[in-house]
Design a protein around this motif. Structure first.
Motif, PDB file in Angstrom:
ATOM      1  N   THR A  82       0.834  -1.208   0.000  1.00 50.48           N
ATOM      2  CA  THR A  82       0.000   0.000   0.000  1.00 50.48           C
ATOM      3  C   THR A  82       0.866   1.254   0.000  1.00 50.48           C
ATOM      4  O   THR A  82       0.617   2.193  -0.760  1.00 50.48           O
ATOM      5  CB  THR A  82      -0.941  -0.008   1.216  1.00 50.48           C
ATOM      6  N   LEU A  83       1.890   1.279   0.846  1.00 50.57           N
ATOM      7  CA  LEU A  83       2.771   2.441   0.914  1.00 50.57           C
ATOM      8  C   LEU A  83       3.572   2.604  -0.370  1.00 50.57           C
ATOM      9  O   LEU A  83       3.706   3.719  -0.884  1.00 50.57           O
ATOM     10  CB  LEU A  83       3.702   2.329   2.112  1.00 50.57           C
ATOM     11  N   ALA A  84       4.098   1.510  -0.904  1.00 47.57           N
ATOM     12  CA  ALA A  84       4.896   1.581  -2.135  1.00 47.57           C
ATOM     13  C   ALA A  84       4.055   2.085  -3.309  1.00 47.57           C
ATOM     14  O   ALA A  84       4.552   2.822  -4.165  1.00 47.57           O
ATOM     15  CB  ALA A  84       5.506   0.224  -2.451  1.00 47.57           C
ATOM     16  N   LYS A  85       2.785   1.720  -3.347  1.00 47.21           N
ATOM     17  CA  LYS A  85       1.917   2.176  -4.434  1.00 47.21           C
ATOM     18  C   LYS A  85       1.685   3.682  -4.396  1.00 47.21           C
ATOM     19  O   LYS A  85       1.328   4.276  -5.416  1.00 47.21           O
ATOM     20  CB  LYS A  85       0.583   1.430  -4.395  1.00 47.21           C
ATOM     21  N   LEU A  86       1.924   4.314  -3.265  1.00 43.08           N
ATOM     22  CA  LEU A  86       1.792   5.770  -3.174  1.00 43.08           C
ATOM     23  C   LEU A  86       2.913   6.495  -3.920  1.00 43.08           C
ATOM     24  O   LEU A  86       2.842   7.697  -4.108  1.00 43.08           O
ATOM     25  CB  LEU A  86       1.775   6.219  -1.712  1.00 43.08           C
ATOM     26  N   LEU A  87       3.922   5.756  -4.352  1.00 42.34           N
ATOM     27  CA  LEU A  87       5.009   6.341  -5.140  1.00 42.34           C
ATOM     28  C   LEU A  87       4.750   6.240  -6.635  1.00 42.34           C
ATOM     29  O   LEU A  87       5.389   6.937  -7.422  1.00 42.34           O
ATOM     30  CB  LEU A  87       6.333   5.649  -4.825  1.00 42.34           C
ATOM     31  N   VAL A  88       3.844   5.369  -7.025  1.00 37.86           N
ATOM     32  CA  VAL A  88       3.550   5.161  -8.440  1.00 37.86           C
ATOM     33  C   VAL A  88       2.872   6.423  -8.986  1.00 37.86           C
ATOM     34  O   VAL A  88       1.918   6.926  -8.380  1.00 37.86           O
ATOM     35  CB  VAL A  88       2.637   3.930  -8.632  1.00 37.86           C
ATOM     36  N   PRO A  89       3.368   6.954 -10.106  1.00 39.11           N
ATOM     37  CA  PRO A  89       2.766   8.171 -10.662  1.00 39.11           C
ATOM     38  C   PRO A  89       1.269   8.002 -10.921  1.00 39.11           C
ATOM     39  O   PRO A  89       0.817   6.967 -11.412  1.00 39.11           O
ATOM     40  CB  PRO A  89       3.526   8.367 -11.980  1.00 39.11           C
ATOM     41  N   ALA A  90       0.528   9.028 -10.551  1.00 39.85           N
ATOM     42  CA  ALA A  90      -0.918   9.043 -10.756  1.00 39.85           C
ATOM     43  C   ALA A  90      -1.351  10.504 -10.933  1.00 39.85           C
ATOM     44  O   ALA A  90      -0.657  11.411 -10.496  1.00 39.85           O
ATOM     45  CB  ALA A  90      -1.630   8.420  -9.559  1.00 39.85           C
ATOM     46  N   PRO A  91      -2.497  10.716 -11.568  1.00 42.71           N
ATOM     47  CA  PRO A  91      -2.973  12.091 -11.728  1.00 42.71           C
ATOM     48  C   PRO A  91      -3.077  12.822 -10.390  1.00 42.71           C
ATOM     49  O   PRO A  91      -3.491  12.236  -9.392  1.00 42.71           O
ATOM     50  CB  PRO A  91      -4.363  11.912 -12.356  1.00 42.71           C
ATOM     51  N   ARG A  92      -2.649  14.050 -10.365  1.00 42.63           N
ATOM     52  CA  ARG A  92      -2.690  14.933  -9.191  1.00 42.63           C
ATOM     53  C   ARG A  92      -1.857  14.433  -8.020  1.00 42.63           C
ATOM     54  O   ARG A  92      -2.065  14.850  -6.891  1.00 42.63           O
ATOM     55  CB  ARG A  92      -4.124  15.193  -8.757  1.00 42.63           C
ATOM     56  N   ARG A  93      -0.926  13.535  -8.273  1.00 41.09           N
ATOM     57  CA  ARG A  93      -0.034  13.049  -7.222  1.00 41.09           C
ATOM     58  C   ARG A  93       1.369  13.564  -7.521  1.00 41.09           C
ATOM     59  O   ARG A  93       1.839  13.435  -8.644  1.00 41.09           O
ATOM     60  CB  ARG A  93      -0.020  11.519  -7.191  1.00 41.09           C
ATOM     61  N   PRO A  94       2.050  14.125  -6.536  1.00 38.96           N
ATOM     62  CA  PRO A  94       3.428  14.569  -6.766  1.00 38.96           C
ATOM     63  C   PRO A  94       4.303  13.416  -7.261  1.00 38.96           C
ATOM     64  O   PRO A  94       4.133  12.272  -6.843  1.00 38.96           O
ATOM     65  CB  PRO A  94       3.888  15.039  -5.383  1.00 38.96           C
ATOM     66  N   HIS A  95       5.225  13.731  -8.159  1.00 37.31           N
ATOM     67  CA  HIS A  95       6.056  12.687  -8.758  1.00 37.31           C
ATOM     68  C   HIS A  95       7.312  12.371  -7.964  1.00 37.31           C
ATOM     69  O   HIS A  95       7.971  11.390  -8.239  1.00 37.31           O
ATOM     70  CB  HIS A  95       6.464  13.101 -10.180  1.00 37.31           C
ATOM     71  N   HIS A  96       7.652  13.195  -7.017  1.00 36.94           N
ATOM     72  CA  HIS A  96       8.915  13.012  -6.318  1.00 36.94           C
ATOM     73  C   HIS A  96       8.707  12.541  -4.883  1.00 36.94           C
ATOM     74  O   HIS A  96       9.041  13.227  -3.940  1.00 36.94           O
ATOM     75  CB  HIS A  96       9.729  14.308  -6.341  1.00 36.94           C
ATOM     76  N   ARG A  97       8.162  11.367  -4.758  1.00 39.10           N
ATOM     77  CA  ARG A  97       7.979  10.762  -3.444  1.00 39.10           C
ATOM     78  C   ARG A  97       9.049   9.697  -3.240  1.00 39.10           C
ATOM     79  O   ARG A  97       9.570   9.127  -4.182  1.00 39.10           O
ATOM     80  CB  ARG A  97       6.601  10.125  -3.318  1.00 39.10           C
ATOM     81  N   ARG A  98       9.339   9.450  -1.972  1.00 35.70           N
ATOM     82  CA  ARG A  98      10.308   8.414  -1.616  1.00 35.70           C
ATOM     83  C   ARG A  98       9.709   7.519  -0.554  1.00 35.70           C
ATOM     84  O   ARG A  98       8.903   7.967   0.265  1.00 35.70           O
ATOM     85  CB  ARG A  98      11.586   9.056  -1.066  1.00 35.70           C
ATOM     86  N   LEU A  99      10.110   6.274  -0.554  1.00 36.17           N
ATOM     87  CA  LEU A  99       9.744   5.324   0.482  1.00 36.17           C
ATOM     88  C   LEU A  99      10.988   5.150   1.336  1.00 36.17           C
ATOM     89  O   LEU A  99      12.036   4.727   0.851  1.00 36.17           O
ATOM     90  CB  LEU A  99       9.327   3.990  -0.151  1.00 36.17           C
ATOM     91  N   VAL A 100      10.874   5.524   2.603  1.00 33.07           N
ATOM     92  CA  VAL A 100      12.039   5.515   3.502  1.00 33.07           C
ATOM     93  C   VAL A 100      11.833   4.490   4.604  1.00 33.07           C
ATOM     94  O   VAL A 100      10.869   4.570   5.369  1.00 33.07           O
ATOM     95  CB  VAL A 100      12.279   6.909   4.111  1.00 33.07           C
ATOM     96  N   PHE A 101      12.755   3.539   4.662  1.00 30.08           N
ATOM     97  CA  PHE A 101      12.779   2.547   5.741  1.00 30.08           C
ATOM     98  C   PHE A 101      13.694   3.115   6.821  1.00 30.08           C
ATOM     99  O   PHE A 101      14.833   3.475   6.526  1.00 30.08           O
ATOM    100  CB  PHE A 101      13.332   1.210   5.241  1.00 30.08           C
ATOM    101  N   ASN A 102      13.216   3.173   8.044  1.00 28.64           N
ATOM    102  CA  ASN A 102      13.984   3.710   9.151  1.00 28.64           C
ATOM    103  C   ASN A 102      14.416   2.579  10.078  1.00 28.64           C
ATOM    104  O   ASN A 102      13.607   2.057  10.836  1.00 28.64           O
ATOM    105  CB  ASN A 102      13.170   4.726   9.953  1.00 28.64           C
ATOM    106  N   GLY A 103      15.675   2.209   9.989  1.00 24.60           N
ATOM    107  CA  GLY A 103      16.206   1.168  10.869  1.00 24.60           C
ATOM    108  C   GLY A 103      16.579   1.746  12.213  1.00 24.60           C
ATOM    109  O   GLY A 103      16.837   2.933  12.351  1.00 24.60           O
ATOM    110  N   ASP A 104      16.599   0.903  13.218  1.00 29.49           N
ATOM    111  CA  ASP A 104      16.997   1.334  14.574  1.00 29.49           C
ATOM    112  C   ASP A 104      18.489   1.450  14.694  1.00 29.49           C
ATOM    113  O   ASP A 104      19.249   0.721  14.253  1.00 29.49           O
ATOM    114  CB  ASP A 104      16.474   0.345  15.624  1.00 29.49           C
TER     115      ASP A 104
END
Length: 104
Positions: A82-104
């Motif tokens: 679900t989160l990764a799909k938010l990076l896929v280009p779509a109408p009215r969605r910003p194109h420069h998104r990143r998926l960031v994994f935060n390790g401890d």
């Protein structure tokens, strides 16, 4: 060990965050040939994926879903997809998104 994940705009604004997905990383960390992107997530630092990598990441996650019966793992995988799909280009969605994994 906890690994959280978030979707971030290029400006640094957080779009959304997910919970601990450490189980997914542990399940794939020893198989870099099968899961090259997931196996490369650093458990102790940030790992960032762009929209092109997100498409490949989704394929790896779908492949993992097909080979596991663990219900908790399925839930974590679904969250990541679900989160990764938010990076896929779509109408009215910003194109420069990143998926960031935060390790401890």
């Amino acid at each position: 060990m906890g690994i959280s994940v978030r979707v971030v705009e290029y400006t640094g604004q957080i779009v959304t965050e997910g919970g601990d997905i450490g189980a997914v990383i542990r399940a794939t960390s020893s198989d870099a040939a099968q899961y090259p992107l997931l196996a490369g997530v650093d458990e102790y630092d940030d790992t960032t994926f762009n929209s092109r990598q997100a498409a490949m990441l989704i394929a790896e996650l779908e492949q993992l879903t097909a080979v596991t019966d663990d219900r908790n793992l399925h839930e974590a995988i679904a969250q990541l997809i679900t989160l990764a799909k938010l990076l896929v280009p779509a109408p009215r969605r910003p194109h420069h998104r990143r998926l960031v994994f935060n390790g401890d």
